[in-house]
Design a protein around this motif. Structure first.
Motif, PDB file in Angstrom:
ATOM      1  N   SER A  28       0.952  -1.044   0.519  1.00  0.00           N
ATOM      2  CA  SER A  28      -0.415   0.163  -0.081  1.00  0.00           C
ATOM      3  C   SER A  28       0.903   1.154   0.182  1.00  0.00           C
ATOM      4  O   SER A  28       2.178   1.392   0.926  1.00  0.00           O
ATOM      5  CB  SER A  28      -0.627   0.142   1.287  1.00  0.00           C
ATOM      6  OG  SER A  28      -2.102   0.904   0.871  1.00  0.00           O
ATOM      7  N   ALA A  29       0.590   2.320  -1.191  1.00  0.00           N
ATOM      8  CA  ALA A  29       1.866   3.236  -1.274  1.00  0.00           C
ATOM      9  C   ALA A  29       0.629   4.459  -0.760  1.00  0.00           C
ATOM     10  O   ALA A  29      -0.385   5.238  -1.767  1.00  0.00           O
ATOM     11  CB  ALA A  29       1.930   3.323  -2.860  1.00  0.00           C
ATOM     12  N   ASP A  30       0.521   5.370   0.072  1.00  0.00           N
ATOM     13  CA  ASP A  30      -0.279   6.743   0.258  1.00  0.00           C
ATOM     14  C   ASP A  30       0.780   7.451  -0.214  1.00  0.00           C
ATOM     15  O   ASP A  30       2.163   7.932   0.655  1.00  0.00           O
ATOM     16  CB  ASP A  30      -0.960   6.597   1.837  1.00  0.00           C
ATOM     17  CG  ASP A  30      -2.052   6.177   1.910  1.00  0.00           C
ATOM     18  OD1 ASP A  30      -2.356   6.110   1.699  1.00  0.00           O
ATOM     19  OD2 ASP A  30      -1.347   4.723   2.546  1.00  0.00           O
ATOM     20  N   TYR A  31       0.361   8.946  -0.890  1.00  0.00           N
ATOM     21  CA  TYR A  31       1.380   9.831  -0.413  1.00  0.00           C
ATOM     22  C   TYR A  31       1.215  11.280  -1.392  1.00  0.00           C
ATOM     23  O   TYR A  31      -0.649  10.945  -2.327  1.00  0.00           O
ATOM     24  CB  TYR A  31       2.204   9.205  -2.039  1.00  0.00           C
ATOM     25  CG  TYR A  31       1.685   8.607  -3.245  1.00  0.00           C
ATOM     26  CD1 TYR A  31       1.814   9.833  -4.861  1.00  0.00           C
ATOM     27  CD2 TYR A  31       0.916   7.464  -3.759  1.00  0.00           C
ATOM     28  CE1 TYR A  31       1.273   9.222  -6.549  1.00  0.00           C
ATOM     29  CE2 TYR A  31       0.505   7.234  -4.971  1.00  0.00           C
ATOM     30  CZ  TYR A  31       0.618   8.163  -6.015  1.00  0.00           C
ATOM     31  OH  TYR A  31      -0.341   7.774  -7.079  1.00  0.00           O
ATOM     32  N   ARG A  71      -2.856  10.478  -2.449  1.00  0.00           N
ATOM     33  CA  ARG A  71      -3.683   9.491  -3.978  1.00  0.00           C
ATOM     34  C   ARG A  71      -3.023   7.725  -3.149  1.00  0.00           C
ATOM     35  O   ARG A  71      -2.549   8.010  -1.856  1.00  0.00           O
ATOM     36  CB  ARG A  71      -2.729   8.899  -4.815  1.00  0.00           C
ATOM     37  CG  ARG A  71      -2.907  10.892  -5.894  1.00  0.00           C
ATOM     38  CD  ARG A  71      -2.842  10.921  -7.341  1.00  0.00           C
ATOM     39  NE  ARG A  71      -3.384  11.487  -7.914  1.00  0.00           N
ATOM     40  CZ  ARG A  71      -3.168  12.141  -8.725  1.00  0.00           C
ATOM     41  NH1 ARG A  71      -2.083  12.313  -9.351  1.00  0.00           N
ATOM     42  NH2 ARG A  71      -3.743  13.598  -9.881  1.00  0.00           N
ATOM     43  N   ARG A  72      -4.029   7.079  -3.325  1.00  0.00           N
ATOM     44  CA  ARG A  72      -3.570   5.517  -2.811  1.00  0.00           C
ATOM     45  C   ARG A  72      -3.276   4.714  -4.114  1.00  0.00           C
ATOM     46  O   ARG A  72      -4.211   4.494  -4.761  1.00  0.00           O
ATOM     47  CB  ARG A  72      -4.002   5.526  -1.418  1.00  0.00           C
ATOM     48  CG  ARG A  72      -3.843   3.572  -0.974  1.00  0.00           C
ATOM     49  CD  ARG A  72      -5.344   3.834   0.120  1.00  0.00           C
ATOM     50  NE  ARG A  72      -5.033   4.704   1.283  1.00  0.00           N
ATOM     51  CZ  ARG A  72      -5.757   4.478   2.348  1.00  0.00           C
ATOM     52  NH1 ARG A  72      -6.656   3.487   1.903  1.00  0.00           N
ATOM     53  NH2 ARG A  72      -5.800   4.898   3.158  1.00  0.00           N
ATOM     54  N   VAL A  73      -2.176   3.496  -3.732  1.00  0.00           N
ATOM     55  CA  VAL A  73      -2.033   2.989  -4.691  1.00  0.00           C
ATOM     56  C   VAL A  73      -1.893   1.237  -4.030  1.00  0.00           C
ATOM     57  O   VAL A  73      -1.093   1.455  -3.172  1.00  0.00           O
ATOM     58  CB  VAL A  73      -1.151   2.647  -5.549  1.00  0.00           C
ATOM     59  CG1 VAL A  73      -0.575   1.749  -6.452  1.00  0.00           C
ATOM     60  CG2 VAL A  73      -1.174   3.952  -6.908  1.00  0.00           C
ATOM     61  N   VAL A  74      -2.965   0.080  -4.228  1.00  0.00           N
ATOM     62  CA  VAL A  74      -2.211  -0.586  -3.558  1.00  0.00           C
ATOM     63  C   VAL A  74      -1.725  -2.040  -4.614  1.00  0.00           C
ATOM     64  O   VAL A  74      -2.725  -2.272  -6.059  1.00  0.00           O
ATOM     65  CB  VAL A  74      -3.935  -1.647  -2.851  1.00  0.00           C
ATOM     66  CG1 VAL A  74      -3.597  -2.508  -2.011  1.00  0.00           C
ATOM     67  CG2 VAL A  74      -3.981  -0.761  -2.220  1.00  0.00           C
TER      68      VAL A  74
END
Length: 331
Positions: free
Chosen positions: A169-172, A179-182
């Protein structure tokens, strides 16, 4: 590698310390998932005693391993991509235990998780952002990523090769927008054996034809806490929505000039929701249907939109309870 392109201003996409949930005797309600028996509780202890164990990979005879290696190499040379993971292991060095190799990889994962870089070197995670510079990247690893890895040893390389799976999980932020990418992914940890010490060389994302399977045990997770957490997450998505929903929520963007926006649920997203366990990545996939209405002003006119859509939510377990990683629309 996470490749994020074509997203909305507030949108997100799925590309994607070990988390576990131990309820023990405190469980008094019905739960979904298999009930662990006495044999299951001894899996880790038995694995630690093996000097050449191969995790939860399916048992294969010599001919099966040969076929896997052949097709893996064939795919590598014809189609390119990642080199195949070793299908066989040399005898392990005397005194090295499986748990020690896993612990070494776990320590490196902790370092990778602390990085604020969009693409930390020698780590499995990476972000490619085309709409601006990534800042304040916060990484988290889920899916019991140290559970059931396949480990092989190469005497010629003096190296342990460890294949597992992780949900990253990336929160940035980009241009001051969250934004978030899982990203569910397989990883390959290379752990050198040098002068009686285990040293991690790198952990990289990996995918190749013929890779052995990684199969994780379904945790004992009651449905009630998952239902509550998922309901709270939908409330967060609507409460924080402006012209689009917040990061980690369904991707629905209104016109850029939308004003006086009001979102509301029209159908309970838990009404027909059901969960299934993804044994490859160690997470629950909850599928259901939600209904949302939104009223707003655009070009000086009042407008309304209604959506009834099927969704999938990725849910993992932790010591603090279930964690909803992301909700996305099913297409």
């Amino acid at each position: 590698m996470v490749n994020q392109t074509g997203h909305t201003d507030h949108g997100d996409v799925i590309q994607p310390a070990r988390d576990s949930n131990h309820y023990g005797d405190r469980i008094t309600q019905n739960y979904y998932g298999s009930t662990p028996g006495p044999d299951d509780q001894s899996i880790d202890e038995e694995s630690a005693e093996s000097s050449s164990a191969s995790g939860s990979a399916a048992a294969l005879g010599g001919s099966g391993l040969g076929l896997l290696a052949f097709f893996g190499l064939l795919g590598y040379f014809i189609f390119g991509g990642d080199e195949p993971f070793p299908t066989q292991s040399d005898p392990w060095p005397v005194g090295v235990e499986r748990v020690a190799v896993i612990a070494a990889a776990g320590s490196w994962f902790e370092k990778c998780q602390k990085s604020e870089s969009a693409s930390p070197i020698n780590c499995p995670q990476s972000l490619i952002e085309t709409s601006g510079k990534v800042s304040k990247a916060h990484w988290a690893f889920y899916g019991s990523y140290l559970e059931a890895p396949v480990i092989q040893y190469s005497e010629g390389e003096s190296r342990f090769d460890m294949l597992g799976t992780v949900v990253v999980s990336a929160d940035y932020t980009v241009s001051k927008k969250a934004r978030r990418v899982v990203t569910p992914m397989k990883y390959w940890a290379k752990v050198n054996w040098i002068d009686g010490q285990l040293e991690v060389q790198e952990i990289k994302e990996h995918s190749a034809v013929g890779d052995p399977e990684v199969v994780k045990v379904e945790p004992r997770q009651p449905w009630g806490p998952v239902e509550t957490r998922l309901k709270n997450e939908f409330d967060r998505c609507l409460r924080g929505a402006t012209s689009a929903m917040p990061a980690g929520c369904p991707d629905w963007q209104l016109p850029a000039d939308a004003k006086k926006v009001k979102w509301s649920l029209t159908e309970d997203p838990l009404l027909t929701a059901r969960a299934s366990f993804d044994s490859k990545f160690g997470v629950f996939r909850v599928k259901g249907t939600y209904g949302v209405a939104v009223d707003y002003t655009s070009r000086d006119s009042m407008r309304s939109e209604v959506r009834n859509t099927n969704y999938e939510a990725l849910v993992t377990t932790s010591e603090a309870g279930p964690v909803v990683l992301q909700i996305k629309d099913l297409v």
